[in-house]
Design a protein around this motif. Structure first.
Motif, PDB file in Angstrom:
ATOM      1  N   GLY A  56     -43.316  97.313 -23.096  1.00 58.62           N
ATOM      2  CA  GLY A  56     -44.276  96.658 -23.799  1.00 58.62           C
ATOM      3  C   GLY A  56     -44.985  95.808 -23.338  1.00 58.62           C
ATOM      4  N   GLY A  57     -45.282  94.508 -24.064  1.00 60.76           N
ATOM      5  CA  GLY A  57     -45.838  93.480 -23.606  1.00 60.76           C
ATOM      6  C   GLY A  57     -45.077  92.586 -22.528  1.00 60.76           C
ATOM      7  N   GLY A  58     -43.896  92.851 -22.251  1.00 63.39           N
ATOM      8  CA  GLY A  58     -43.303  92.181 -21.365  1.00 63.39           C
ATOM      9  C   GLY A  58     -42.522  90.910 -21.963  1.00 63.39           C
ATOM     10  N   LEU A  59     -41.824  91.330 -23.124  1.00 61.16           N
ATOM     11  CA  LEU A  59     -41.166  90.285 -23.809  1.00 61.16           C
ATOM     12  C   LEU A  59     -39.683  89.970 -23.151  1.00 61.16           C
ATOM     13  CD1 LEU A  59     -41.464  91.376 -27.733  1.00 61.16           C
ATOM     14  CD2 LEU A  59     -42.996  89.950 -26.093  1.00 61.16           C
ATOM     15  N   LEU A  60     -39.136  90.893 -22.255  1.00 64.44           N
ATOM     16  CA  LEU A  60     -38.094  90.211 -21.574  1.00 64.44           C
ATOM     17  C   LEU A  60     -38.226  89.272 -20.457  1.00 64.44           C
ATOM     18  CD1 LEU A  60     -35.114  91.037 -21.103  1.00 64.44           C
ATOM     19  CD2 LEU A  60     -35.686  92.744 -19.579  1.00 64.44           C
ATOM     20  N   THR A  61     -39.670  89.147 -19.894  1.00 63.73           N
ATOM     21  CA  THR A  61     -39.719  88.378 -18.653  1.00 63.73           C
ATOM     22  C   THR A  61     -39.286  86.900 -18.748  1.00 63.73           C
ATOM     23  OG1 THR A  61     -42.172  88.125 -19.463  1.00 63.73           O
ATOM     24  CG2 THR A  61     -41.923  89.722 -17.939  1.00 63.73           C
ATOM     25  N   PRO A  62     -39.543  86.304 -19.969  1.00 64.39           N
ATOM     26  CA  PRO A  62     -38.642  84.789 -19.986  1.00 64.39           C
ATOM     27  C   PRO A  62     -37.272  84.974 -19.889  1.00 64.39           C
ATOM     28  CG  PRO A  62     -39.801  85.348 -22.193  1.00 64.39           C
ATOM     29  CD  PRO A  62     -40.231  86.554 -21.054  1.00 64.39           C
ATOM     30  N   HIS A  63     -36.791  85.806 -20.398  1.00 64.88           N
ATOM     31  CA  HIS A  63     -35.403  85.806 -20.183  1.00 64.88           C
ATOM     32  C   HIS A  63     -34.553  86.289 -19.075  1.00 64.88           C
ATOM     33  CE1 HIS A  63     -36.141  85.202 -24.481  1.00 64.88           C
ATOM     34  NE2 HIS A  63     -36.681  86.207 -24.603  1.00 64.88           N
ATOM     35  N   VAL A  64     -35.396  86.852 -18.206  1.00 62.62           N
ATOM     36  CA  VAL A  64     -34.694  87.091 -16.771  1.00 62.62           C
ATOM     37  C   VAL A  64     -35.509  86.352 -15.763  1.00 62.62           C
ATOM     38  CG1 VAL A  64     -34.093  89.456 -17.732  1.00 62.62           C
ATOM     39  CG2 VAL A  64     -36.259  89.298 -16.408  1.00 62.62           C
ATOM     40  N   ALA A  65     -36.263  85.573 -16.080  1.00 65.50           N
ATOM     41  CA  ALA A  65     -37.016  84.744 -15.022  1.00 65.50           C
ATOM     42  C   ALA A  65     -36.144  83.646 -14.388  1.00 65.50           C
ATOM     43  CB  ALA A  65     -38.232  83.877 -15.529  1.00 65.50           C
ATOM     44  N   GLY A  66     -36.112  83.572 -13.069  1.00 69.24           N
ATOM     45  CA  GLY A  66     -35.296  82.500 -12.477  1.00 69.24           C
ATOM     46  C   GLY A  66     -33.849  83.445 -12.031  1.00 69.24           C
ATOM     47  N   LYS A  67     -33.598  84.635 -12.291  1.00 68.84           N
ATOM     48  CA  LYS A  67     -32.324  85.145 -12.098  1.00 68.84           C
ATOM     49  C   LYS A  67     -32.395  85.884 -10.743  1.00 68.84           C
ATOM     50  CE  LYS A  67     -30.442  85.792 -16.653  1.00 68.84           C
ATOM     51  NZ  LYS A  67     -29.870  86.715 -17.450  1.00 68.84           N
ATOM     52  N   GLY A  68     -33.784  85.934 -10.145  1.00 71.70           N
ATOM     53  CA  GLY A  68     -33.644  86.605  -8.870  1.00 71.70           C
ATOM     54  C   GLY A  68     -34.139  87.984  -8.666  1.00 71.70           C
ATOM     55  N   TYR A  69     -34.712  88.556  -9.546  1.00 67.83           N
ATOM     56  CA  TYR A  69     -35.238  89.960  -9.527  1.00 67.83           C
ATOM     57  C   TYR A  69     -36.743  90.064  -9.488  1.00 67.83           C
ATOM     58  CZ  TYR A  69     -30.505  91.111 -11.759  1.00 67.83           C
ATOM     59  OH  TYR A  69     -29.163  91.327 -12.108  1.00 67.83           O
ATOM     60  N   ARG A  70     -36.982  91.453  -8.669  1.00 63.92           N
ATOM     61  CA  ARG A  70     -38.449  91.745  -8.845  1.00 63.92           C
ATOM     62  C   ARG A  70     -38.430  92.545 -10.142  1.00 63.92           C
ATOM     63  NH1 ARG A  70     -41.830  96.307  -5.504  1.00 63.92           N
ATOM     64  NH2 ARG A  70     -43.496  96.040  -6.462  1.00 63.92           N
ATOM     65  N   HIS A  71     -39.357  92.102 -11.117  1.00 59.08           N
ATOM     66  CA  HIS A  71     -39.159  92.589 -12.308  1.00 59.08           C
ATOM     67  C   HIS A  71     -40.415  93.701 -12.640  1.00 59.08           C
ATOM     68  CE1 HIS A  71     -39.079  91.809 -16.969  1.00 59.08           C
ATOM     69  NE2 HIS A  71     -38.909  93.073 -16.845  1.00 59.08           N
ATOM     70  N   VAL A  72     -40.135  94.832 -12.551  1.00 63.21           N
ATOM     71  CA  VAL A  72     -40.992  96.085 -12.608  1.00 63.21           C
ATOM     72  C   VAL A  72     -40.906  96.728 -13.949  1.00 63.21           C
ATOM     73  CG1 VAL A  72     -41.988  98.046 -11.354  1.00 63.21           C
ATOM     74  CG2 VAL A  72     -40.795  96.436 -10.138  1.00 63.21           C
ATOM     75  N   GLY A  73     -42.057  96.861 -14.862  1.00 66.13           N
ATOM     76  CA  GLY A  73     -42.161  97.392 -16.071  1.00 66.13           C
ATOM     77  C   GLY A  73     -43.145  98.826 -16.174  1.00 66.13           C
TER      78      GLY A  73
END
Length: 240
Positions: A56-73
């Motif tokens: 979707g609009g990326g609502l998960l991003t602030p909740h995994v930021a700083g955990k060390g992943y490359r976040h691909v949606g």
């Protein structure tokens, strides 16, 4: 404006302005994204990849930021992906049943509030498990295929606070027993628990006073909404 059929992805283009309004029509999606993020541990290796199916609009991003992943949606809605990219996610337009990724590339696969929208559940589950590396983590949440879930998510929710009618097709709601069997076929043993929003959050949202303070908590029943978490079997070298 033409009336779109139930579960048509084009509805999300019409709702593009709702994604990042924490007290708007998608308020519960913010709460669910936060709950989903609590299930994702810090990355266990450099270069770890988190695949977010139906981002979707990326609502998960602030909740995994700083955990060390490359976040691909991955999502079908371009307007949503544009917003996800603006919040730091790498966006890819693709169907949940045909992810353009190599086998075993992901340390974590997240499928939040998407499985109740896919027309071919076995195919979507197979893809989620295919791209997950052995030892990797699968996290999901979805709506149960019960009469109570249809009542709450369709008959009630789609008539209040700007949630449009036809956003869901209740015929696609997901029996957790079926979902568990499909995951097991691909080496993921899924643990399922019921979840719900807190009562003050729902009351505040209905009254227009939510302001993003909602929270999802475990509950004894999975009859409406549930989370799943599972590890893919096989050899792991420490990922996820």
């Amino acid at each position: 404006m033409p009336i779109l059929p139930p579960n048509d992805p084009r509805q999300y283009d019409e709702l593009a302005g709702e994604w990042w309004r924490p007290d708007g029509a998608f308020a519960i999606l913010h709460w669910l994204a936060e709950a989903r993020g609590r299930l994702v541990p810090p990355a266990a290796r450099p270069g770890a990849i988190l695949v977010d199916i139906g981002c979707g609009g990326g609502l998960l991003t602030p909740h995994v930021a700083g955990k060390g992943y490359r976040h691909v949606g991955f999502d079908l809605t371009r307007s949503a992906l544009d917003q996800a990219a603006a919040h730091g996610l790498t966006p890819v337009r693709a169907d949940a049943g045909a992810l353009p990724l190599a086998d075993g590339c992901a340390d974590v696969v997240v499928a939040g509030e998407i499985l109740e929208h896919v027309p071919d559940l076995p195919r979507a589950v197979a893809e989620a498990c295919r791209v997950l590396r052995p030892g990797g983590l699968l996290v999901l949440d979805t709506l149960n295929s019960t009469a109570l879930s249809r009542l709450v998510a369709v008959r009630l929710a789609e008539r209040i606070r700007g949630v449009p009618r036809g956003l869901h097709d209740p015929a696609l709601f997901v029996d957790p027993r079926v979902l568990g069997r499909e995951c097991a076929r691909h080496g993921v043993r899924l643990a399922i628990r019921g979840v719900r929003p807190t009562v003050p959050a729902v009351v505040g949202w209905l009254a227009g006073l939510g302001r993003g303070r909602g929270r999802i908590v475990p509950t004894w029943s999975a009859a409406i909404l549930y989370q799943g978490r599972g590890i893919k079997g096989g050899h792991s070298d420490g990922g996820g």
